[in-house]
Design a protein around this motif. Structure first.
Motif, mmCIF file in Angstrom:
data_model
loop_
_atom_site.group_PDB
_atom_site.id
_atom_site.type_symbol
_atom_site.label_atom_id
_atom_site.label_comp_id
_atom_site.label_asym_id
_atom_site.label_seq_id
_atom_site.Cartn_x
_atom_site.Cartn_y
_atom_site.Cartn_z
ATOM 1 N N GLN A 41 16.016 41.849 10.563
ATOM 2 C CA GLN A 41 16.071 42.736 9.409
ATOM 3 C C GLN A 41 14.790 43.509 9.175
ATOM 4 O OE1 GLN A 41 19.112 43.007 8.026
ATOM 5 N NE2 GLN A 41 19.682 41.473 9.565
ATOM 6 N N ASN A 42 13.767 43.309 10.021
ATOM 7 C CA ASN A 42 12.502 44.020 9.837
ATOM 8 C C ASN A 42 11.901 44.373 11.191
ATOM 9 O OD1 ASN A 42 10.234 41.854 10.516
ATOM 10 N ND2 ASN A 42 11.781 40.789 9.279
ATOM 11 N N LEU A 53 5.958 40.425 4.723
ATOM 12 C CA LEU A 53 6.169 41.749 5.319
ATOM 13 C C LEU A 53 5.219 42.802 4.765
ATOM 14 C CD1 LEU A 53 10.072 41.902 5.543
ATOM 15 C CD2 LEU A 53 8.408 41.239 7.299
ATOM 16 N N GLN A 69 16.286 36.622 8.860
ATOM 17 C CA GLN A 69 15.415 37.742 8.500
ATOM 18 C C GLN A 69 14.809 38.451 9.717
ATOM 19 O OE1 GLN A 69 14.963 38.976 5.451
ATOM 20 N NE2 GLN A 69 16.339 37.436 4.605
ATOM 21 N N ASP A 112 9.518 35.492 7.875
ATOM 22 C CA ASP A 112 9.095 35.223 6.494
ATOM 23 C C ASP A 112 9.033 36.534 5.722
ATOM 24 O OD1 ASP A 112 7.975 34.405 4.124
ATOM 25 O OD2 ASP A 112 6.317 33.290 5.030
ATOM 26 N N VAL A 113 10.047 36.792 4.909
ATOM 27 C CA VAL A 113 10.145 38.063 4.193
ATOM 28 C C VAL A 113 9.000 38.260 3.214
ATOM 29 C CG1 VAL A 113 11.615 37.113 2.362
ATOM 30 C CG2 VAL A 113 11.762 39.555 2.930
ATOM 31 N N ASN A 114 8.394 37.181 2.752
ATOM 32 C CA ASN A 114 7.306 37.278 1.782
ATOM 33 C C ASN A 114 6.011 37.831 2.380
ATOM 34 O OD1 ASN A 114 8.887 36.133 -0.313
ATOM 35 N ND2 ASN A 114 8.472 34.081 0.485
#
Length: 364
Positions: free
Chosen positions: A175-176, A186, A172, A182-184
């Motif tokens: 990707q940001n 973002l 991830q 931790d995508v949760n």
């Protein structure tokens, strides 16, 4: 001005200022035969360069690196590699109002006292702009380490202010815009940074960097311990105020029975030591963390003084990162890679014929 080089066998020397004509570096000691082009360095430079998201400085720099020497027909020759990046988006006038003032928490005062003058345009040599060349040199080290030894170096933003990564998914990170694993988290990061920018303030951060597939034996005790050189390199990054290896300061709360990494023929049971024992790599992943202070270049008024010693109030204008930790991810990777590259060459020089009857352990 001394202190511009790092390494003994793989030596990186940088030059240039934030608002000078260009930034550059010389790499000495890179082995010959490594396929190398500007494209090998550009990816990491793009990750570090300013103006890539609304969460970082608005300064626009292409940060396109140019190889000047040390590469022939696409391969390193073993001679000095010269690299340069042109500065193209300086706005020195943004700093004219503080040329006779000191920014609290910045290097203005110490540079003035040490050298009797200072380059007030963006901090001159003390600016994080200089780290572009470290990233370029680090990309060379990363390619050699991966291609020749299978070593990979990856970093990520593990904490921004009060927001900490609860889950680490390295897939991830790229990707940001936060390089956050931790995508949760973002959405929370976006909201926090938007509020921070509105207030004109800044925030600190924690960056974690991990090297995998590192062989056993890197490190030169007693004074050139691998962890000591890693700490030296990471502490040399702008705004870093703390370095941890492995569990770091958490060891204060641990008992010996908890901290020691138990081993058996099946491998190590844990990695509290961060992959380094007695200053020598153990073959486990090398884990380090850096704590980065909030930038002092903010629009919130602050008490200070002038060069003449008169009281004043400072408001920093210009384009600045509200959190320097975001763009520090590729810098942390570069510095760890440079140290590992240096120690790999040093180990090869002294210990290439050493063979131990003890099996090499992995993680259980």
């Amino acid at each position: 001005m001394s202190g511009n080089s790092i390494g003994q066998n793989f030596v990186v020397t940088t030059f240039g200022e934030s608002h000078g004509k260009a930034l550059g570096c010389i790499i000495d000691g890179c082995p010959p035969g490594l396929e190398l082009s500007e494209a090998d360095m550009q990816h990491d430079l793009d990750r570090r360069r300013p103006g890539t998201s609304r969460y970082t400085t608005a300064r626009r720099e292409a940060d396109e690196v140019q190889i000047l020497s040390g590469v022939f027909e696409g391969k390193t020759t073993g001679t000095s590699i010269g690299l340069v990046i042109q500065n193209t988006d300086q706005r020195s006038q943004d700093y004219s109002n503080i040329k006779d003032q000191f920014r609290p928490g910045h290097a203005d005062y110490t540079y003035q006292q040490k050298y009797g003058l200072r380059d007030y345009r963006g901090g001159g040599r003390s600016s994080a702009r200089e780290t572009a060349m470290r990233v370029a040199a680090g990309a060379v080290a990363k390619k050699y380490l991966k291609q020749v030894h299978g070593i990979e170096v990856n970093a990520y933003l593990s904490q921004l202010g009060p927001i900490t990564a609860q889950n680490v998914d390295l897939a991830q990170v790229e990707q940001n815009a936060f390089f956050f694993p931790d995508v949760n988290q973002l959405e929370a990061l976006d909201e926090y940074m938007c509020d921070l920018k509105k207030s004109g303030d800044s925030i600190g951060a924690k960056v974690s960097v991990v090297a995998t597939n590192v062989p056993v034996g890197l490190g030169e005790p007693v004074f050139d311990r691998l962890d000591a050189d890693i700490a030296h390199a990471l502490m040399g990054i702008n705004a870093v105020k703390g370095v941890e290896i492995g569990d770091g300061f958490e060891v204060v709360n641990q008992k010996g029975s908890e901290h020691r990494d138990l081993m058996s023929p099946e491998g190590f049971a844990s990695n509290h030591a961060g992959g380094i024992l007695g200053g020598i790599s153990s073959g486990q992943p090398i884990v380090a963390h850096i704590a980065m202070k909030p930038t002092s270049s903010i629009s919130v008024p602050g008490e200070s003084m002038t060069v003449q010693g008169e009281r004043s109030e400072v408001v920093t204008k210009g384009r600045h990162d509200p959190c320097v930790g975001i763009r520090a991810v590729p810098i942390a990777e570069a510095m760890l890679a440079i140290v590992l590259m240096d120690h790999m060459l040093r180990h090869r020089a002294q210990n290439s014929d050493v063979h131990s009857q003890t099996p090499i352990l992995g993680m259980r």
